[in-house]
Design an enzyme around this catalytic site. Sequence first.
Site, PDB file in Angstrom:
ATOM      1  N   TYR A  25       0.738  -1.216  -0.066  1.00 17.10           N
ATOM      2  CA  TYR A  25       0.189  -0.408   0.151  1.00 17.10           C
ATOM      3  C   TYR A  25       0.840   1.111  -0.035  1.00 17.10           C
ATOM      4  O   TYR A  25       1.967   0.986  -0.179  1.00 17.10           O
ATOM      5  CB  TYR A  25      -0.954  -0.264   1.057  1.00 17.10           C
ATOM      6  CG  TYR A  25      -0.137   0.542   2.299  1.00 17.10           C
ATOM      7  CD1 TYR A  25       0.549  -0.561   3.149  1.00 17.10           C
ATOM      8  CD2 TYR A  25      -0.402   1.735   3.178  1.00 17.10           C
ATOM      9  CE1 TYR A  25       0.804  -0.121   4.146  1.00 17.10           C
ATOM     10  CE2 TYR A  25      -0.035   1.857   4.004  1.00 17.10           C
ATOM     11  CZ  TYR A  25       0.902   1.051   5.252  1.00 17.10           C
ATOM     12  OH  TYR A  25       1.581   1.451   6.353  1.00 17.10           O
ATOM     13  N   LYS A  27       6.286  -1.981   1.631  1.00 14.54           N
ATOM     14  CA  LYS A  27       4.911  -1.508   2.222  1.00 14.54           C
ATOM     15  C   LYS A  27       4.220  -2.198   2.278  1.00 14.54           C
ATOM     16  O   LYS A  27       3.456  -2.303   1.793  1.00 14.54           O
ATOM     17  CB  LYS A  27       5.195   0.142   1.873  1.00 14.54           C
ATOM     18  CG  LYS A  27       4.251   1.073   2.848  1.00 14.54           C
ATOM     19  CD  LYS A  27       3.902   2.197   2.418  1.00 14.54           C
ATOM     20  CE  LYS A  27       3.292   3.364   3.228  1.00 14.54           C
ATOM     21  NZ  LYS A  27       3.320   3.533   4.834  1.00 14.54           N
ATOM     22  N   HIS A  73      -1.291 -20.914   0.326  1.00 10.39           N
ATOM     23  CA  HIS A  73       0.308 -20.218   0.533  1.00 10.39           C
ATOM     24  C   HIS A  73       1.117 -19.916  -0.878  1.00 10.39           C
ATOM     25  O   HIS A  73       0.721 -19.115  -1.664  1.00 10.39           O
ATOM     26  CB  HIS A  73       1.082 -20.961   1.189  1.00 10.39           C
ATOM     27  CG  HIS A  73       0.459 -20.963   2.669  1.00 10.39           C
ATOM     28  ND1 HIS A  73      -0.399 -21.375   3.363  1.00 10.39           N
ATOM     29  CD2 HIS A  73       0.422 -20.320   3.439  1.00 10.39           C
ATOM     30  CE1 HIS A  73      -1.410 -21.233   4.574  1.00 10.39           C
ATOM     31  NE2 HIS A  73      -0.637 -20.686   5.172  1.00 10.39           N
ATOM     32  N   ARG A 131       8.342   3.738  -4.640  1.00  8.64           N
ATOM     33  CA  ARG A 131       8.332   2.956  -3.511  1.00  8.64           C
ATOM     34  C   ARG A 131       7.371   2.017  -3.745  1.00  8.64           C
ATOM     35  O   ARG A 131       7.762   1.408  -3.310  1.00  8.64           O
ATOM     36  CB  ARG A 131       8.338   3.781  -2.096  1.00  8.64           C
ATOM     37  CG  ARG A 131       8.306   2.668  -1.247  1.00  8.64           C
ATOM     38  CD  ARG A 131       8.282   3.438   0.475  1.00  8.64           C
ATOM     39  NE  ARG A 131       6.830   3.969   0.720  1.00  8.64           N
ATOM     40  CZ  ARG A 131       6.250   4.887   1.299  1.00  8.64           C
ATOM     41  NH1 ARG A 131       7.405   4.779   2.245  1.00  8.64           N
ATOM     42  NH2 ARG A 131       5.500   5.671   1.828  1.00  8.64           N
ATOM     43  N   ARG A 159      -8.038 -20.860  -1.888  1.00 10.97           N
ATOM     44  CA  ARG A 159      -7.300 -19.828  -1.023  1.00 10.97           C
ATOM     45  C   ARG A 159      -5.762 -21.553  -0.834  1.00 10.97           C
ATOM     46  O   ARG A 159      -6.302 -22.645  -0.833  1.00 10.97           O
ATOM     47  CB  ARG A 159      -7.857 -20.102   0.545  1.00 10.97           C
ATOM     48  CG  ARG A 159      -6.762 -20.071   1.716  1.00 10.97           C
ATOM     49  CD  ARG A 159      -7.246 -19.854   3.025  1.00 10.97           C
ATOM     50  NE  ARG A 159      -6.644 -19.271   4.262  1.00 10.97           N
ATOM     51  CZ  ARG A 159      -5.372 -19.778   5.045  1.00 10.97           C
ATOM     52  NH1 ARG A 159      -4.809 -21.187   4.893  1.00 10.97           N
ATOM     53  NH2 ARG A 159      -4.889 -18.709   5.495  1.00 10.97           N
ATOM     54  N   LEU A 173      11.142   1.290   6.899  1.00 17.82           N
ATOM     55  CA  LEU A 173      10.815   1.635   5.928  1.00 17.82           C
ATOM     56  C   LEU A 173      10.902   3.097   5.939  1.00 17.82           C
ATOM     57  O   LEU A 173      11.369   3.633   6.899  1.00 17.82           O
ATOM     58  CB  LEU A 173       8.850   2.293   6.260  1.00 17.82           C
ATOM     59  CG  LEU A 173       8.486   2.447   4.896  1.00 17.82           C
ATOM     60  CD1 LEU A 173       7.996   1.130   3.807  1.00 17.82           C
ATOM     61  CD2 LEU A 173       6.740   3.586   4.952  1.00 17.82           C
TER      62      LEU A 173
HETATM   63  N1  PDD Z   1       2.865   4.788   7.572  1.00 17.36           N
HETATM   64  N2  PDD Z   1       7.578   3.555   8.955  1.00 17.36           N
HETATM   65  C1  PDD Z   1       6.227   3.363   8.508  1.00 17.36           C
HETATM   66  C2  PDD Z   1       6.345   1.687  10.033  1.00 17.36           C
HETATM   67  C3  PDD Z   1       5.431   3.783   8.112  1.00 17.36           C
HETATM   68  O1  PDD Z   1       3.592   2.733   8.205  1.00 17.36           O
HETATM   69  C4  PDD Z   1       5.219   4.824   7.669  1.00 17.36           C
HETATM   70  C5  PDD Z   1       3.944   5.338   6.964  1.00 17.36           C
HETATM   71  C6  PDD Z   1       6.399   5.933   7.911  1.00 17.36           C
HETATM   72  C7  PDD Z   1       6.392   6.884   7.249  1.00 17.36           C
HETATM   73  O2  PDD Z   1       6.869   7.396   5.616  1.00 17.36           O
HETATM   74  P1  PDD Z   1       5.862   7.737   4.370  1.00 17.36           P
HETATM   75  O3  PDD Z   1       6.707   9.596   5.160  1.00 17.36           O
HETATM   76  O4  PDD Z   1       6.203   7.305   4.119  1.00 17.36           O
HETATM   77  O5  PDD Z   1       4.474   8.297   5.178  1.00 17.36           O
HETATM   78  C8  PDD Z   1       7.060   5.685   8.702  1.00 17.36           C
HETATM   79  C9  PDD Z   1       1.443   5.654   7.186  1.00 17.36           C
HETATM   80  C10 PDD Z   1       1.287   7.001   6.396  1.00 17.36           C
HETATM   81  C11 PDD Z   1       0.805   4.240   7.686  1.00 17.36           C
HETATM   82  O6  PDD Z   1       0.718   3.796   7.210  1.00 17.36           O
HETATM   83  O7  PDD Z   1      -0.833   5.173   7.458  1.00 17.36           O
END
Ligand code: PDD
Length: 283
Positions: free
Chosen positions: A33, A147, A102, A52, A100, A205
Amino acid sequence: MAQIAYVNGRYRPLRGEAVALEDRGYQFADGVYEVIKVLGGRFCDLKRHLDRLQRSLAALEIAPPMTRRALTSVLGETLRRNRLREALVYLQISRGTAPRNHVFPKRPRPSVVVTARRPAFPSPSEREQGVGVISMPDLRWGRCDIKSISLLPNVLARQSAAAAGCREAWLIDSEGQVTEGSASNAYIVDGSGRLITHPLCERILGGVTRSVVLELAQDDGIEVVERPFTLDEAYQAREAALSSTSSWLLPVTAIDGRPVSNGMPGHVVRRLMARYAAYLGVA
Ligand code: PDD
C-alpha cells in the site's frame, strides 16, 4: 455525500461489499500500500510514492496492475469524485483473488483499491507542544522496507501507545536500538545539533517524508547522521521528532513519560518543520 472508493475498475460507495472473500490481501495480507498526502488539490511527492510502490510490488513479485499514468489518473479521479482538496489517499494492491493456497496463484490479477479521506493532520497544539511516544519491542518481520499491508505488530504497538495517551510507539530492536515508529520514522538531535535517524535497510520503511526531511536538513546546513540510536540516547537527546505522510514532521517531547530536554520542541526540529511546510507550499 457518500465517500467513493475505486475498486478494481469501478468507482463505488466506500461502504459496501466490494472485495472478494478470497482476495489474498484479506486472507494473507499478501499486498502492498501507499498513503499519499494531497494539499490544495495536488498530490505531494507522488513520484517518490510511486517509486516506492514499484519497489514494494517488485519485492513481492506482484506485477504492476496498470501503468503509472493510468494509476495516476485513478488517484486523481478518486480525489475528484470525493470532492476533496486536502486528503489522505490510500492505495492498496493485493496479489489478487484465488482459491486459498499459500503458493502464488498461476496468473493472478492484482486487486486495486483507492480511497480518499479528509485528513486528520496534526493539531496546532501537537505542532507547538510536541507529542509523546512510548517504547515497545519491535516484533515485526525482517523486510520492513517493503510497505506491506501486513501490519499486525504495528497495530498492536500503536494501540498500546494510544492506550497510554501517546501519539506513537517507538519500536526497539533486540540491541536496544530505536528502529522507527509503528507508522512513522524516528529522529533525535544530539548535543552538537546533529540530526540522527536509523539508516535505510530492511529494518525500517524508507519514509517519503524522511527522504524529504533529510534533504531539507542538508540544504539547511544541519548535519545528518544515518545511524541507529539507542533508547537511552533518545532519553538523553536534546530534541526528538517523528515524520510521516499524515503526521508531517512533529516534535517528540516525551518518551516513556520522560521529557526530552526541557519538554518543549527544540530549534532544529522547529526549523525543519518550517522548511517542510515551505516545501509543501503551505508556509
Ligand atoms: N505510515 N514507517 C512506517 C512503519 C510507516 O508505516 C510509515 C508510514 C512511515 C513513514 O513513511 P512516509 O513518510 O512515506 O509516510 C515510516 C503511513 C502513513 C500509514 O501507515 O498510514
